[in-house]
Design a protein around this motif. Structure first.
Motif, PDB file in Angstrom:
ATOM      1  N   THR A 299       0.832  -1.214   0.000  1.00 13.28           N
ATOM      2  CA  THR A 299       0.000   0.000   0.000  1.00 13.28           C
ATOM      3  C   THR A 299       0.861   1.256   0.000  1.00 13.28           C
ATOM      4  O   THR A 299       0.598   2.211  -0.740  1.00 13.28           O
ATOM      5  N   GLU A 300       1.933   1.235   0.820  1.00 10.28           N
ATOM      6  CA  GLU A 300       2.843   2.379   0.851  1.00 10.28           C
ATOM      7  C   GLU A 300       3.544   2.562  -0.482  1.00 10.28           C
ATOM      8  O   GLU A 300       3.759   3.700  -0.936  1.00 10.28           O
ATOM      9  N   HIS A 301       3.911   1.462  -1.128  1.00 12.64           N
ATOM     10  CA  HIS A 301       4.548   1.535  -2.446  1.00 12.64           C
ATOM     11  C   HIS A 301       3.601   2.141  -3.479  1.00 12.64           C
ATOM     12  O   HIS A 301       4.005   3.008  -4.274  1.00 12.64           O
ATOM     13  N   LEU A 302       2.337   1.701  -3.471  1.00 15.31           N
ATOM     14  CA  LEU A 302       1.353   2.252  -4.409  1.00 15.31           C
ATOM     15  C   LEU A 302       1.113   3.744  -4.157  1.00 15.31           C
ATOM     16  O   LEU A 302       1.008   4.540  -5.102  1.00 15.31           O
ATOM     17  N   ALA A 303       1.026   4.116  -2.875  1.00 11.91           N
ATOM     18  CA  ALA A 303       0.795   5.520  -2.534  1.00 11.91           C
ATOM     19  C   ALA A 303       1.957   6.394  -3.008  1.00 11.91           C
ATOM     20  O   ALA A 303       1.750   7.499  -3.527  1.00 11.91           O
ATOM     21  N   LYS A 304       3.180   5.908  -2.838  1.00 13.83           N
ATOM     22  CA  LYS A 304       4.354   6.648  -3.278  1.00 13.83           C
ATOM     23  C   LYS A 304       4.369   6.801  -4.793  1.00 13.83           C
ATOM     24  O   LYS A 304       4.682   7.879  -5.327  1.00 13.83           O
ATOM     25  N   THR A 305       4.008   5.740  -5.495  1.00 12.86           N
ATOM     26  CA  THR A 305       3.979   5.796  -6.967  1.00 12.86           C
ATOM     27  C   THR A 305       2.960   6.811  -7.463  1.00 12.86           C
ATOM     28  O   THR A 305       3.231   7.607  -8.363  1.00 12.86           O
ATOM     29  N   VAL A 306       1.771   6.784  -6.859  1.00 15.97           N
ATOM     30  CA  VAL A 306       0.716   7.712  -7.265  1.00 15.97           C
ATOM     31  C   VAL A 306       1.112   9.153  -6.966  1.00 15.97           C
ATOM     32  O   VAL A 306       0.895  10.062  -7.777  1.00 15.97           O
ATOM     33  N   SER A 307       1.728   9.385  -5.783  1.00 15.36           N
ATOM     34  CA  SER A 307       2.123  10.753  -5.420  1.00 15.36           C
ATOM     35  C   SER A 307       3.196  11.283  -6.364  1.00 15.36           C
ATOM     36  O   SER A 307       3.197  12.468  -6.715  1.00 15.36           O
ATOM     37  N   GLU A 308       4.130  10.409  -6.790  1.00 16.78           N
ATOM     38  CA  GLU A 308       5.159  10.835  -7.745  1.00 16.78           C
ATOM     39  C   GLU A 308       4.539  11.209  -9.079  1.00 16.78           C
ATOM     40  O   GLU A 308       4.965  12.169  -9.737  1.00 16.78           O
ATOM     41  N   GLN A 309       3.540  10.440  -9.499  1.00 15.73           N
ATOM     42  CA  GLN A 309       2.843  10.762 -10.749  1.00 15.73           C
ATOM     43  C   GLN A 309       2.115  12.100 -10.644  1.00 15.73           C
ATOM     44  O   GLN A 309       2.136  12.913 -11.571  1.00 15.73           O
ATOM     45  N   ASP A 310       1.480  12.323  -9.476  1.00 17.93           N
ATOM     46  CA  ASP A 310       0.794  13.599  -9.252  1.00 17.93           C
ATOM     47  C   ASP A 310       1.772  14.764  -9.310  1.00 17.93           C
ATOM     48  O   ASP A 310       1.485  15.811  -9.884  1.00 17.93           O
ATOM     49  N   PHE A 311       2.956  14.566  -8.698  1.00 19.81           N
ATOM     50  CA  PHE A 311       3.963  15.634  -8.708  1.00 19.81           C
ATOM     51  C   PHE A 311       4.426  15.926 -10.128  1.00 19.81           C
ATOM     52  O   PHE A 311       4.630  17.085 -10.498  1.00 19.81           O
ATOM     53  N   GLY A 312       4.580  14.871 -10.915  1.00 20.83           N
ATOM     54  CA  GLY A 312       4.979  15.061 -12.309  1.00 20.83           C
ATOM     55  C   GLY A 312       3.953  15.849 -13.090  1.00 20.83           C
ATOM     56  O   GLY A 312       4.301  16.750 -13.870  1.00 20.83           O
ATOM     57  N   TRP A 313       2.676  15.545 -12.866  1.00 25.82           N
ATOM     58  CA  TRP A 313       1.617  16.279 -13.557  1.00 25.82           C
ATOM     59  C   TRP A 313       1.564  17.734 -13.107  1.00 25.82           C
ATOM     60  O   TRP A 313       1.353  18.643 -13.907  1.00 25.82           O
ATOM     61  N   LYS A 314       1.770  17.943 -11.806  1.00 21.70           N
ATOM     62  CA  LYS A 314       1.754  19.316 -11.297  1.00 21.70           C
ATOM     63  C   LYS A 314       2.876  20.144 -11.915  1.00 21.70           C
ATOM     64  O   LYS A 314       2.684  21.321 -12.266  1.00 21.70           O
TER      65      LYS A 314
END
Length: 380
Positions: free
Chosen positions: A27-42
């Motif tokens: 779950t922590e790995h998935l959350a980190k992956t999603v947050s990195e993607q969000d940062f990239g989009w931002k």
């Protein structure tokens, strides 16, 4: 619905987790992956927004003066070459030793005053075109956020000077039709300067010095200042408050050169009559509150903030200079300062000075000098 969605997500994570990993780790790995993607989009969105603003700036300049934009593309190669080769500021900008410096240098640690005064006595038909950099000016990371707004506002000032001299024809009514571009450009400039003043590095590059000059030129220009104040007054008020707090809260040992630079910028902002009135009110409020806190601490023999005590003298110096300028200019009505903050400041000032004069003679003297200037303005 939310509970069902959370339950479905939990089952999906449990069923899809790889062997050798716990549900928590996966779950922590998935959350980190999603947050990195969000940062990239931002980051991508911020880049696109910056490009949209740059294009809107160019379009607005074309609407104001098409001829200027056609002739200005190759106007500033000299400036670009000089800034890229020698990005550091003038020889007078020295590393801060932590010691106090002479008055001439203390209030010109960014080289602002000399540049600003010189700009008032130039041949606008020749010099302005040479000073304005192109839109792709190179700069370091701290200056990157300042590049587009500085260049856009420089172009506006250049058009203003050349149109005033009859060299170009310009339609500044277009500024009223695009408040978004003007507001965002000024806001980016103010935010960039606030970031620099929060963590300054000396010596300062020519570009940051130019940014301050552009801001002061903008708010003191008789025509452009009206457009800027109409759209950006609240942002400018916030900027002044931020600079005051930077002065009060800075506790670095080698802080005096940086704080004098902030002080000088505040004094320059006071060249605009509207901004000067509110700036004096902010300063009176901060000095009054500190004086009351110091009196209370003195009466109960409590500790007080020695750093803030040292820094408050800079606010008193700014106040003195602004009030002296106001009393010297007969065209400014003295009634401008008969406001709530002036009344509060003078109300119990005599008693505060009386109780603090033995323990804090220098601060008491500054309070008295400010009160004399306020009363002299009222008498005049």
């Amino acid at each position: 619905y939310l509970k069902i969605s959370k339950l479905a997500l939990a089952f999906a994570i449990i069923h899809s987790k790889p062997p050798g990993k716990s549900c928590k780790e996966y779950t922590e790995h998935l959350a980190k992956t999603v947050s990195e993607q969000d940062f990239g989009w931002k980051s991508k969105v911020e880049v696109l927004e910056a490009e949209v603003l740059r294009l809107r700036q160019e379009l607005l300049l074309i609407k104001i003066c098409p001829r200027f934009c056609l002739e200005n593309d190759a106007s500033a190669e000299t400036f670009l070459d000089q800034e890229c080769i020698n990005p550091m500021s003038y020889s007078s900008q020295l590393e801060d030793s932590g010691c106090d410096v002479s008055n001439d240098y203390a209030f010109d640690s960014l080289g602002i005053a000399s540049d600003f005064h010189q700009s008032e006595h130039v041949d606008t038909s020749k010099c302005w075109l040479e000073r304005v950099p192109p839109f792709n000016l190179c700069c370091n990371s701290k200056e990157e956020s300042l590049t587009a707004p500085v260049q856009f506002l420089q172009h506006l000032l250049e058009i203003r000077k050349l149109s005033e001299g009859g060299i170009l024809q310009a339609d500044f009514t277009e500024l009223e039709n695009d408040s978004f571009t003007v507001f965002n450009s000024v806001s980016q400039l103010l935010d960039g300067l606030t970031i620099f003043y929060n963590s300054p590095k000396f010596p300062v590059s020519n570009f940051l010095t130019e940014a301050v000059c552009v801001l002061i030129s903008l708010i003191t220009d008789t025509k452009l200042s009206n457009h800027v104040l109409k759209k950006c007054f609240k942002k400018l008020e916030e900027f002044k408050k931020n600079l005051i707090q930077i002065i009060l809260r800075n506790s670095n040992v080698n802080r005096f050169q940086a704080l004098h630079a902030v002080s000088h910028t505040l004094v320059l902002l006071g060249r605009n009559n509207i901004l000067r009135n509110s700036l004096i009110s902010f300063l009176l409020s901060e000095v009054r509150q500190f004086a009351e806190q110091l009196l209370q601490a003195h009466q109960i023999q409590a500790m007080y903030d020695i750093t803030q005590y040292e820094n408050i003298f800079l606010l008193c110096m700014i106040l003195e200079q602004l009030l002296q300028n106001e009393t010297e200019e007969s065209n400014i009505s003295s009634s401008d300062y008969d406001g709530e903050e002036k009344i509060k400041f003078l109300k119990n000032l005599d008693q505060i000075i009386l109780h603090l004069s033995d323990e804090f003679p220098l601060f008491s003297l500054y309070l008295w000098r400010v009160s004399v200037l306020l009363n002299s303005a009222q008498i005049q």
